[in-house]
Design a protein around this motif. Structure first.
Motif, PDB file in Angstrom:
ATOM      1  N   ALA A 183       0.817  -1.218   0.000  1.00 18.78           N
ATOM      2  CA  ALA A 183       0.000   0.000   0.000  1.00 18.78           C
ATOM      3  C   ALA A 183       0.850   1.267   0.000  1.00 18.78           C
ATOM      4  CB  ALA A 183      -0.920  -0.021   1.219  1.00 18.78           C
TER       5      ALA A 183
ATOM      6  N   VAL B 196       3.257   2.057   2.005  1.00 16.16           N
ATOM      7  CA  VAL B 196       3.552   2.559   3.343  1.00 16.16           C
ATOM      8  C   VAL B 196       4.891   2.067   3.880  1.00 16.16           C
ATOM      9  CG1 VAL B 196       2.797   2.559   5.750  1.00 16.16           C
ATOM     10  CG2 VAL B 196       1.127   2.898   3.921  1.00 16.16           C
ATOM     11  N   CYS B 197       5.118   0.748   3.810  1.00 18.18           N
ATOM     12  CA  CYS B 197       6.276   0.189   4.533  1.00 18.18           C
ATOM     13  C   CYS B 197       7.596   0.345   3.774  1.00 18.18           C
ATOM     14  CB  CYS B 197       6.037  -1.269   4.870  1.00 18.18           C
ATOM     15  SG  CYS B 197       6.179  -2.397   3.465  1.00 18.18           S
ATOM     16  N   GLN B 198       7.549   0.622   2.492  1.00 21.87           N
ATOM     17  CA  GLN B 198       8.736   0.829   1.650  1.00 21.87           C
ATOM     18  C   GLN B 198       9.628  -0.411   1.528  1.00 21.87           C
ATOM     19  OE1 GLN B 198      10.801   4.486   2.649  1.00 21.87           O
ATOM     20  NE2 GLN B 198       8.942   5.711   2.492  1.00 21.87           N
ATOM     21  N   SER B 199       9.104  -1.582   1.903  1.00 21.66           N
ATOM     22  CA  SER B 199       9.903  -2.814   1.792  1.00 21.66           C
ATOM     23  C   SER B 199      10.231  -3.142   0.337  1.00 21.66           C
ATOM     24  CB  SER B 199       9.149  -4.004   2.375  1.00 21.66           C
ATOM     25  OG  SER B 199       8.820  -3.788   3.696  1.00 21.66           O
TER      26      SER B 199
ATOM     27  N   MET C 170       5.560   8.480  -3.326  1.00 17.65           N
ATOM     28  CA  MET C 170       4.980   9.047  -2.120  1.00 17.65           C
ATOM     29  C   MET C 170       5.811   8.666  -0.896  1.00 17.65           C
ATOM     30  SD  MET C 170       1.054   8.307  -1.132  1.00 17.65           S
ATOM     31  CE  MET C 170       1.442   6.812  -0.230  1.00 17.65           C
TER      32      MET C 170
ATOM     33  N   LYS D  71      12.382  10.079   0.173  1.00 14.83           N
ATOM     34  CA  LYS D  71      13.193  11.275   0.331  1.00 14.83           C
ATOM     35  C   LYS D  71      13.392  11.949  -1.020  1.00 14.83           C
ATOM     36  CE  LYS D  71      16.008   9.591   4.168  1.00 14.83           C
ATOM     37  NZ  LYS D  71      15.660  10.489   5.261  1.00 14.83           N
TER      38      LYS D  71
ATOM     39  N   LYS E 173      20.783  10.574  14.657  1.00 17.50           N
ATOM     40  CA  LYS E 173      19.575  10.725  13.842  1.00 17.50           C
ATOM     41  C   LYS E 173      18.362  10.936  14.749  1.00 17.50           C
ATOM     42  CE  LYS E 173      17.090   8.296  10.201  1.00 17.50           C
ATOM     43  NZ  LYS E 173      17.093   7.139   9.316  1.00 17.50           N
ATOM     44  N   LYS E 174      18.293  10.118  15.789  1.00 17.13           N
ATOM     45  CA  LYS E 174      17.175  10.226  16.723  1.00 17.13           C
ATOM     46  C   LYS E 174      17.200  11.570  17.439  1.00 17.13           C
ATOM     47  CE  LYS E 174      15.342   7.622  20.634  1.00 17.13           C
ATOM     48  NZ  LYS E 174      15.442   6.326  21.322  1.00 17.13           N
TER      49      LYS E 174
ATOM     50  N   TYR F 228      16.258  14.475  15.232  1.00 17.19           N
ATOM     51  CA  TYR F 228      14.804  14.476  15.025  1.00 17.19           C
ATOM     52  C   TYR F 228      14.097  15.026  16.257  1.00 17.19           C
ATOM     53  CZ  TYR F 228      10.091  12.627  14.393  1.00 17.19           C
ATOM     54  OH  TYR F 228       8.733  12.493  14.295  1.00 17.19           O
TER      55      TYR F 228
ATOM     56  N   ALA G   6      14.501  18.514  13.737  1.00 13.89           N
ATOM     57  CA  ALA G   6      14.703  18.280  12.304  1.00 13.89           C
ATOM     58  C   ALA G   6      13.643  17.311  11.803  1.00 13.89           C
ATOM     59  CB  ALA G   6      16.100  17.712  12.052  1.00 13.89           C
ATOM     60  N   SER G   7      13.147  17.546  10.605  1.00 17.96           N
ATOM     61  CA  SER G   7      12.167  16.637  10.034  1.00 17.96           C
ATOM     62  C   SER G   7      12.899  15.388   9.535  1.00 17.96           C
ATOM     63  CB  SER G   7      11.448  17.346   8.884  1.00 17.96           C
ATOM     64  OG  SER G   7      10.697  16.428   8.157  1.00 17.96           O
ATOM     65  N   LEU G   8      12.268  14.218   9.680  1.00 17.61           N
ATOM     66  CA  LEU G   8      12.948  12.970   9.272  1.00 17.61           C
ATOM     67  C   LEU G   8      13.362  13.014   7.805  1.00 17.61           C
ATOM     68  CD1 LEU G   8      11.307   9.749  10.744  1.00 17.61           C
ATOM     69  CD2 LEU G   8      13.588  10.672  11.125  1.00 17.61           C
TER      70      LEU G   8
END
Lengths: 129, 323
Positions: free
Chosen positions: B36, B38-41, B58, B61, B303-304, B307, B311-313
């Motif tokens: 769908a 969403v997961c980008q797998s 969608m 990056k 990174k964490k 964020y 900062a936006s991911l």
């Protein structure tokens, strides 16, 4: 009945501002969750980009938008966390962060109530009850 | 009807069938998850110059969108497409070593000239392969240039199979294979006023150096650019005079070398870890673009924190590697 429910949900999604609103909310919401000492240990070591995508799917559903995953997915996705001790108090904390996010975005209390009510429908699946 | 080229085979799509469905219908082994978007797998890359349908990008990056990455599970192809899995290195290019010298006691610079023109963004990485078939990934420390040369910073490890080979055996004129450039950690055009924070440890400087040069020289980035380069001791740092010079020539570029171990000269170096010093100095990162390269633990943790500090991911570009 389901038709009436769908119509009401679509309206909620539109009232909130659709996908744009989800995008604005997910950044704030996930940040609140990661900063929340009560629940952030459940997110240690996860891939943040993938996790943010999942949060977006969750918010889309809670906003009454198109939902792409089932109760079974919810159950399987959280099974490990339930073993780690995930319980009602953690679920409540997530709902609290969700409400705080919406309130920060200027959403009315009434609509926040509706979003929270939809999110609540996942409680049993998430907690494996 | 369109044709999808994957793994050297052609598959015809059915009407209103996604690229993923087409591949799965032909029993192709490709990863997937939510189906769908969403997961980008199932992330894939299209090799054609024609852009993929924007709706199939969608949530990706900006750098991935620019490189024609897409999600086959939500992609209805409009044209024939030639697609690969994200890290498929099936193509090896030929290069020749044109220079090699020490940057510090344990880092060597290796310069390779490609036999043919190649496309890359500064900050991406390639796999280098020696005659014995030993392969390692290295970031490109230069910007695209007319002589088709690539520069790498190679940390020499006492027992490193590849790095010892570079240090002991590589000679100028030797041939070497390398893969297509990969990775999404690179400069993105537009928003040239956006402040940039770059944090690297050890040879994590290599991609950052390329990105900074790309920003300043090719894109005239006008926002502030802050580089924090860290190491446990001063011998792990290199390019210091080059970077200090760059800071003199570009008023919007700022360089902070950091040393976390004892006995460092604190008139030259900031004492502490580069990531901690940077995040303390810039506690509000709303609207910033962040680049992180170096040890995986440092990259993940930073990174964490970046964020959490606003900062936006989508604005955090990270390249973790074992050093």
């Amino acid at each position: 009945m389901s038709e009436i429910l769908n119509t009401a949900n679509a309206t909620l999604f539109e009232q909130l501002g659709g996908e744009g609103a989800v995008n604005a909310a997910v950044d704030i919401f996930y940040r609140k969750v990661l900063a929340d000492q009560r629940i952030n240990h459940f997110f240690d070591g996860v891939d943040m980009d993938k996790q943010a995508a999942k949060q977006k799917a969750f918010l889309t559903m809670a906003f009454g938008g198109p939902a792409n995953y089932s109760g079974k997915d919810m159950r399987e996705g959280h099974a490990k966390l339930v073993q780690m001790g995930l319980n009602d108090s953690h679920f409540d904390a997530v709902i609290e962060n969700l409400a705080a996010t919406l309130s920060e975005l200027g959403v009315s209390a009434e609509l926040i109530g509706q979003v929270a009510a939809i999110a609540q429908t996942t409680r049993a699946d998430v907690l494996g009850k | 009807m369109t044709r999808i080229k994957f793994d050297d085979q052609f598959f015809e799509t059915e009407p209103s069938e996604t690229v993923l469905q087409t591949l799965l219908r032909h029993n192709m082994q490709v990863p997937y998850g939510c189906r769908a978007g969403v997961c980008q797998s199932c992330l894939m890359r299209c090799l054609d110059e024609t852009p993929v349908p924007a709706t199939s990008q969608m949530g990706l990056k900006a750098s991935q969108q620019k490189e024609n990455y897409f999600l086959p599970c939500i992609c209805l192809s409009e044209n024939d497409m030639s697609v690969i899995l994200p890290h498929a290195d099936d193509v090896w290019l030929d290069g020749q070593v044109v220079d090699k010298y020490a940057l510090s006691s344990n880092v060597m610079l290796l310069k390779i000239q490609s036999k043919e023109p190649l496309a890359f963004f500064a900050g991406q990485f390639v796999n280098l392969r020696n005659k014995a078939g030993v392969t390692r990934s290295y970031s490109i420390a230069t910007i695209p240039n007319a002589s088709h040369t690539l520069i790498f910073h190679i940390r020499i490890l006492p027992h490193g199979q590849f790095s010892r080979w570079v240090a002991d055996e590589v000679a100028i004129g030797m041939s070497l294979n390398f893969s297509q450039a990969q990775g999404s950690c690179h400069y993105i055009e537009g928003k040239s006023e956006q402040p940039l924070l770059l944090i690297g440890t050890g040879t994590g400087l290599a991609p950052l150096y390329g990105i900074i040069r790309d920003a300043l020289e090719n894109h005239h980035h006008s926002g502030e650019i802050h580089l924090f380069h860290g190491s446990r001791d001063a011998t792990g740092l290199y390019f210091e005079s080059k970077l200090h010079d760059m800071a003199k020539n570009h008023t919007n570029f700022h360089y902070t070398p950091c040393v976390s171990g004892e006995n460092s000269d604190q008139t030259i170096y900031m004492k502490g870890r580069a990531n901690q010093i940077a995040l303390e100095k810039f506690s509000q990162l709303n609207g910033w673009r962040v680049y992180l390269c170096g040890q995986p633990d440092m990259v993940l943790q930073t990174k964490k924190m970046a964020y959490l500090q606003g900062a936006s991911l989508k604005d955090i570009y990270a390249d973790a590697f074992l050093s």
